[in-house]
Design an enzyme around this catalytic site. Structure first.
Site, PDB file in Angstrom:
ATOM      1  N   ASP A  74       2.584  11.676   3.220  1.00 12.63           N
ATOM      2  CA  ASP A  74       1.209  11.265   2.919  1.00 12.63           C
ATOM      3  C   ASP A  74       0.371  11.090   4.178  1.00 12.63           C
ATOM      4  OD1 ASP A  74       2.540   9.031   3.854  1.00 12.63           O
ATOM      5  OD2 ASP A  74       2.407   7.901   1.999  1.00 12.63           O
ATOM      6  N   ASN A 145       4.346  -3.297  -3.701  1.00 12.94           N
ATOM      7  CA  ASN A 145       3.983  -3.101  -5.112  1.00 12.94           C
ATOM      8  C   ASN A 145       4.818  -1.984  -5.758  1.00 12.94           C
ATOM      9  OD1 ASN A 145       2.971  -0.859  -3.890  1.00 12.94           O
ATOM     10  ND2 ASN A 145       0.833  -1.222  -4.406  1.00 12.94           N
ATOM     11  N   HIS A 147       5.222   1.102  -4.543  1.00  4.85           N
ATOM     12  CA  HIS A 147       4.768   2.483  -4.336  1.00  4.85           C
ATOM     13  C   HIS A 147       5.758   3.267  -3.484  1.00  4.85           C
ATOM     14  CE1 HIS A 147       2.048   1.580  -0.560  1.00  4.85           C
ATOM     15  NE2 HIS A 147       3.253   1.905  -0.190  1.00  4.85           N
ATOM     16  N   GLU A 152       0.913   5.019  -6.217  1.00  2.00           N
ATOM     17  CA  GLU A 152       0.655   3.604  -6.477  1.00  2.00           C
ATOM     18  C   GLU A 152       0.987   3.255  -7.920  1.00  2.00           C
ATOM     19  OE1 GLU A 152       0.105   1.799  -4.077  1.00  2.00           O
ATOM     20  OE2 GLU A 152      -1.564   2.379  -2.785  1.00  2.00           O
TER      21      GLU A 152
END
Ligand code: GLP
Length: 251
Positions: A74, A145, A147, A152
């Site tokens: 990413d 979280n 991800h 996400e």
């Protein structure tokens, strides 16, 4: 069919990083002896820094990366390579500047692509992965979280490389390095969950107390879009390399 990833608990992050570096080193040398490339999927964040230091150490001891092709997961959208927080900079300073990989074998999504070419750009990134024969080993970290890459909470499993909005938790976690959350890009280019699941092997690194809760959730049977790391339960050969702190809530 789903199956839980295996997990290995190491005494320290250094031990876990050494184990993964040694697995990568073995893959790279085996492929070199067969006259073939090894294709690695690479991650950023603080977690894999020790892994990269260890790969640099293996290189200094004689391991060549001349047969290695890499694809990074990413990149933040709207920042160029020269931005101090770009993943391009991160990867070069921690790994690529210190090993003998050919520059044309390094692939990192370009965060400065103009908005109207983004879709084509993402498709061409995905095609490049496919044209190498696919990723042999994908390294992952995990966000608090859940991800993976920048997939996400809410990410769908059938997406390939695409543009995504960053989650508020991700923005908060990146705020310090960007000098305030208002400076953190709101979007990123990321390999999709589908891209990640197509890698032949996936190893997720997680270290420290702050990851214990999400690691426990990710390794509880049950796949949910709210915790994208649970999608690894759909992969036949995935492993978590943990230190004792990140594994503290596992049985
Ligand atoms: C970023 C990256 C992820 C990484 C995560 C965790 O959001 N895009 O690939 O896994 O951070 O970072 P850290 O390893 O610093 O906890």
């Amino acid at each position: 069919m789903s199956q839980l990833p295996t997990h290995h608990v190491f005494p320290s992050p250094a031990d876990a990083s050494e184990a993964l570096a040694s697995e990568i080193g073995d893959l790279v040398s085996r492929r070199a002896s067969e006259g073939r490339h090894a294709v690695l999927g690479l991650a950023t964040g603080s977690t894999p820094i020790r892994l990269y230091a260890e790969l640099v150490r293996l290189h200094r001891q004689g391991l060549s990366f001349s047969n290695v092709i890499t694809f990074n997961l990413d990149e933040y959208l709207g920042i160029g390579r020269d931005h101090p927080e770009s993943y391009w900079k991160f990867m070069h300073s921690h790994l690529f500047d210190h090993i003998d990989i050919s520059r044309e074998n390094i692939h990192i999504p370009d965060g400065s692509i103009s908005p109207d070419s983004l879709e084509d750009y993402c498709d061409s990134y995905e095609r490049k992965i496919t044209s190498t024969g696919g990723i042999d080993l994908q390294v992952l970290g995990i966000g608090r979280n859940g991800h993976i890459g920048f997939n996400e909470p809410g990410a769908l499993p059938d997406l390939t490389t695409h543009v995504t909005e960053l989650n508020p938790v991700t923005i908060r976690d990146a705020a310090n390095s960007f000098g305030g959350s208002e400076n953190v890009p709101s979007r990123a280019i990321t390999m999709g969950v589908k891209t990640i699941l197509e890698a032949r092997r996936v190893v997720l690194l997680a270290f420290g107390h702050a990851k214990a809760e999400i690691v426990q959730r990710a390794l509880t049977p049950g796949i949910t879009t709210e915790v994208p790391a649970t999608y690894l339960q759909l992969h036949g050969d995935s492993a978590y390399f943990l230190d004792e702190e990140a594994a503290a809530r596992l049985d």
